[in-house]
Write an enzyme that holds these catalytic residues in place. Structure first.
Site, PDB file in Angstrom:
ATOM      1  N   GLU A 209       0.843  -1.201   0.000  1.00 44.40           N
ATOM      2  CA  GLU A 209       0.000   0.000   0.000  1.00 44.40           C
ATOM      3  C   GLU A 209       0.877   1.248   0.000  1.00 44.40           C
ATOM      4  OE1 GLU A 209      -2.246  -0.675   3.630  1.00 44.40           O
ATOM      5  OE2 GLU A 209      -0.770   0.352   4.831  1.00 44.40           O
ATOM      6  N   HIS A 246      -5.064   3.300   7.398  1.00 47.52           N
ATOM      7  CA  HIS A 246      -3.901   2.825   8.135  1.00 47.52           C
ATOM      8  C   HIS A 246      -3.033   4.027   8.491  1.00 47.52           C
ATOM      9  CE1 HIS A 246      -3.844  -1.530   6.458  1.00 47.52           C
ATOM     10  NE2 HIS A 246      -4.574  -1.432   7.543  1.00 47.52           N
TER      11      HIS A 246
END
Lengths: 290, 390
Positions: A209, A246
Site C-alpha cells: 500500500e 492505516h
C-alpha cells in the site's frame, strides 16, 4: 508444511479471560488450533473453555511449552504484554491492536528483536495456516488449504484477496498480516524467504500500500526467489498526504512511498503486478501455470 | 499532524532547545533586539521565504506594518494563519538537524548536515550524516560525537551541538513526535546554537497522552466533514479539493468501508471504473461502538454532498445485519440527504441474508459482489438525481 504456524504449534492467548480472548479461545478450539494456555494476571488457576489460565507468561511457558502468542489484551496493556512475551522467550506474537503511538511500536520492535521474538503488528490481522493453526481474525469457514502464500500489510484487503482466490479455486498455505502501522515488527523481507523455503508454497502474493518503502525491499528479495511472486499494490488513487485509514498508509514527500513507485519496483524485479483486486486471481493462475 | 513554526518552537523551547526570543503578533518579544526583527508568516507551505513570507524589520516600529501585510497574504493558496515576530540573530554558519521516525528501519534516526538552510532533499547524500537510535538504550554520546565530527564542529560549538541533538531526540520521544526538523540550526557569530526554524509533526495516535496540549492549527483548518469524522473516531478523506475541474459537474460518489485496505481498494476500483469520489470514510471499528454510532458515521457522509453512496463492509466473524440497520437508520435521518435508491451496499459476513432483506426493503441496492456494487454506483452517479429516484 506451512510457515510460522502449523498443526503442532502450541498457542497461548494473552488476555484469555477478556471478551475477545474468550471468543478467540472458542474459535481456536473449534477450528483445531492447538491452544494450550492462556494468561491473565490474577486469574491463574482458572480455565477458559478447558484451557488452563496462568498469572504470567513465564509460568505458562514453563507449564505448557507454548511458543506462539495471540495478544488479546486491551490497548493500555499492549506494550507490557509484548515485553512480557519477549522476556519469557516466546517465538511469535500477534499484536492486532491499532492506534498504538509510534514510539511505543518502536520500543516493542526493539525489545522483541533483542529477545528473538517475531512480532506481527501492531495492527496485524494475524497469521493463519488454514486447517492447521489460526492466530488471526479470519473465519476458518472462509479459508481453504492450498499452495499460495500471502504476506500483507492490510487485514481487510487480505479477506478480499482470499475470497477472490477461492472463487478461482485457489487455496492458501499460510496468510501473514504484517500490520498497517508506520512501524511494525516483521517485514516482507523477513517473511518472503520462509515462503521460498516452504515446499508447500508454489506462489506468493505480496499486498502492499502507499507509505514507507518496505515494498521496495520486498521487490528486491522477490527478484532472487524461485517461487513466483505476484504483487498487489493498493491505493493507486490515494491523494497525497491523506492518511488512508492505516496510520502507515500515507503518501509522503518521498516519491518512493507512492504506489506507482512500488509497482515499478516489482515490475523491475520481474514480478506480475496487480493494481485492482479483480486482477489478482488471474495473475496468480498465470504464475502457478509457470 | 503538522505544527506551525511558532507551535514547533514552543515545543523545542520546552525541551531545552535554544530558540530565538519570539512572540505571536500583535504581541512582541519581551527582550530588546539589537539587530532588529524577523517577521514570519505562519503557514504549512514550504519555501515561504522565497514567496515573500519572511520579512526583516530594522526596528520595532516597522514590525506592525510588515505584520499587517503578511497576515493579509496567501502563500501557495494557503491563507496566513498568524505572524510570528522574532529577534534577528547573526549567523556564522547554517547547519541541518532532524530527528525522525524511520519507518522502514523501525527506529528513530538522527540526520545532520553542515549544509543547512536549503531543502535537505537537494543536499548531496555524501554531505548528510545520520545515525540510528536503539530505543532500548537511547541516543548515545558516541553517536552525537560522531555527528559533530562529521559536521566539522569542534570545541564549544561541538559540545553545544551535541547538547542540542540530545534535546531534539528527547523532544521527539517525550512529545510523541514523528519529526522534529531544525533547518537551519544557526551557529551565531558568538558561537551559540539557535534553532531558526522548526518543522514538527506530531503522532495523531498519541494525542491522548498529551491532554494539556492545545488543539493544533492543522485540525482547526479541517472542514466540517473532517471534523465530524474525527469527532466520531472514524477516518475521513475529503476528496473534493482533489476533483479535477473538468469533473466538477459530474455526479460524485462517497465511499464508506470497514478497514483501511478495503477503503483504498474500493476507492481504486470506483475511480478505475470512471467514478468521481468526493469523500471516503474508514469506519475504524465504529461498529464495535454500536449501531447508533455507526449510523452517525454513515450520516456524516452528507457533509461531502454525494450524489451516490457506496458502502463496502467485509466481515469475517461479525453479523452484518446490525450494520445494514445502521445504514438504513442513517439514510432516514432528517433532513433528507440521500435517496435510498442511490445507496449501493456490498456486504459480506454472518447473517448476510438478513442484512440483504433490511437493505432491500428500505430501497437500497445490496449485493455480495464488490465489482457489481462499484459498477452500479458509477452508473447511478452518471445519471441525474431525478432519474434514479423511484
Amino acid at each position: 508444511m506451512s510457515i510460522l504456524v502449523d498443526d503442532d504449534t502450541p498457542v497461548l492467548i494473552q488476555g484469555i479471560t477478556g471478551r475477545t480472548g474468550q471468543l478467540y479461545a472458542e474459535r481456536m478450539l473449534a477450528g483445531g488450533t492447538r491452544l494450550v494456555a492462556g494468561v491473565t494476571p490474577g486469574k491463574g488457576g482458572a480455565t477458559v473453555s478447558g484451557v488452563p489460565v496462568f498469572d504470567s507468561m513465564r509460568e505458562a511457558k514453563a507449564a505448557t511449552g507454548a511458543t506462539a502468542v495471540m495478544s488479546c489484551v486491551g490497548p493500555a496493556h499492549a506494550v507490557e504484554g509484548l515485553i512480557e512475551a519477549a522476556e519469557a522467550g516466546f517465538d511469535l506474537s500477534v499484536v492486532y491492536i491499532e492506534n498504538i503511538p509510534v514510539h511505543d511500536a518502536i520500543l516493542m520492535r526493539a525489545y522483541a528483536k533483542a529477545h528473538g521474538l517475531r512480532m506481527l503488528g501492531p495492527n496485524s490481522a494475524g497469521v493463519v495456516s488454514p486447517g492447521r493453526c489460526n492466530l488471526s481474525d479470519l473465519n476458518d469457514a472462509n479459508l481453504e488449504r492450498g499452495r499460495v502464500g500471502i504476506v500483507s500489510k492490510s487485514g481487510t484487503m487480505t479477506y478480499e484477496v482470499i475470497s477472490e482466490l477461492r472463487d478461482h479455486g485457489i487455496g492458501t498455505s499460510t496468510v501473514v498480516c504484517l500490520g498497517g502501522d508506520r512501524v511494525i515488527g516483521a517485514t516482507y523481507m523477513e517473511i518472503l524467504p520462509l515462503f521460498e523455503a516452504d515446499n508447500e508454497t508454489d506462489a506468493v502474493i505480496v499486498i502492499g500500500e502507499p507509505g514507507g518503502g518496505l515494498e521496495h525491499e520486498a521487490a528486491r528479495v522477490a527478484s532472487a526467489m524461485r517461487t513466483p511472486v505476484v504483487a498487489f499494490i493498493i491505493g493507486q488513487h490515494a491523494p497525497p498526504a491523506a492518511r488512508m485509514g492505516h496510520a502507515g498508509a500515507v503518501v509522503g514527500d518521498d516519491a518512493r512511498s507512492t504506489p506507482a513507485a512500488k509497482v515499478r519496483s516489482f515490475e523491475i524485479a520481474g514480478c506480475r503486478v496487480a493494481r485492482l483486486i479483480t486482477e489478482v486471481a488471474p495473475l496468480v493462475e498465470e504464475a502457478l501455470a509457470g | 499532524m503538522r505544527l506551525l513554526e511558532y507551535e514547533g518552537k514552543a515545543l523545542l523551547r520546552a525541551n531545552g532547545v535554544p530558540v530565538p526570543a519570539g512572540a505571536l503578533w500583535p504581541a512582541l518579544p519581551e527582550v530588546p533586539s539589537r539587530l532588529g526583527w524577523v517577521v514570519k508568516a505562519q503557514v504549512f507551505q514550504g519555501h515561504r521565504g522565497q514567496r515573500g513570507g519572511i520579512l526583516v524589520a530594522d526596528d520595532a516600529g516597522a514590525v506592525a506594518g510588515l505584520a499587517a501585510k503578511l497576515s493579509a497574504m496567501t502563500i501557495g493558496g494557503e491563507s496566513v494563519k498568524g505572524v510570528y515576530v522574532e529577534e534577528r540573530v547573526n549567523r556564522a554558519r547554517e547547519l541541518y538537524l532532524a530527528a525522525l521516525v524511520d519507518r522502514d528501519r523501525g527506529c528513530v534516526r538522527i540526520v545532520a548536515s553542515a549544509d543547512g538552510g536549503m531543502e535537505i532533499e537537494s543536499v548531496p547524500a555524501e554531505r548528510i550524516v545520520s545515525v540510528e537510535v536503539d530505543a532500548l538504550i537511547g541516543l548515545r554520546p558516541y553517536q552525537t560525537g560522531l555527528l559533530a565530527l562529521k559536521l566539522g564542529l569542534a570545541g564549544e560549538t561541538a559540545a553545544a551541538f551535541r547538547r542540542v541533538a540530545t534535546s531534539v531526540y528527547g523532544a521527539l520521544v517525550s512529545e510523541d513526535a514523528e519529526l522534529v526538523e531544525i533547518n537551519p540550526l544557526i551557529v551565531t557569530t558568538d558561537g551559540r546554537l539557535v534553532a531558526a526554524d522548526a518543522k514538527v509533526m506530531l503522532d495523531d495516535d498519541a494525542m491522548s497522552r498529551h491532554p494539556a496540549r492545545e488543539r493544533p492549527s492543522e485540525w482547526q483548518g479541517d472542514g466540517a466533514f473532517m471534523r465530524r469524522m474525527r469527532q466520531l473516531g472514524a477516518i475521513g478523506i475529503d476528496m473534493r479539493p482533489h476533483i479535477r475541474t473538468e469533473d466538477r459537474y459530474r455526479g460524485t460518489i462517497a465511499v464508506l468501508c470497514n478497514g483501511a485496505g478495503v477503503t483504498m481498494a474500493t476507492f481504486d476500483l470506483v475511480t478505475h471504473l470512471g467514478g468521481i469520489v468526493c469523500g471516503a470514510v474508514e469506519l475504524h471499528g465504529a461498529l464495535a461502538v454500536g449501531t447508533e454510532h455507526t449510523a452517525s458515521v454513515v450520516e456524516g457522509l452528507r457533509l461531502v454532498s454525494p450524489d451516490v453512496v457506496m458502502i463496502n463492509g467485509f466481515y469475517q466473524l461479525r453479523p452484518c445485519d446490525d450494520f445494514a440497520q445502521a445504514i438504513v437508520d442513517a439514510i432516514r435521518r432528517e433532513p433528507a440527504w440521500i435517496d435510498p435508491a442511490r445507496v449501493v451496499v456490498r456486504m459480506r459476513g454472518l447473517k448476510f441474508n438478513e442484512a440483504l432483506d433490511i437493505l432491500e426493503s428500505a430501497g437500497c441496492h445490496a449485493t455480495g459482489s464488490l465489482v457489481e456494487a462499484c459498477r452500479l454506483a458509477v452508473q447511478l452517479a452518471a445519471r441525474p438525481v431525478a432519474e434514479a429516484t423511484r
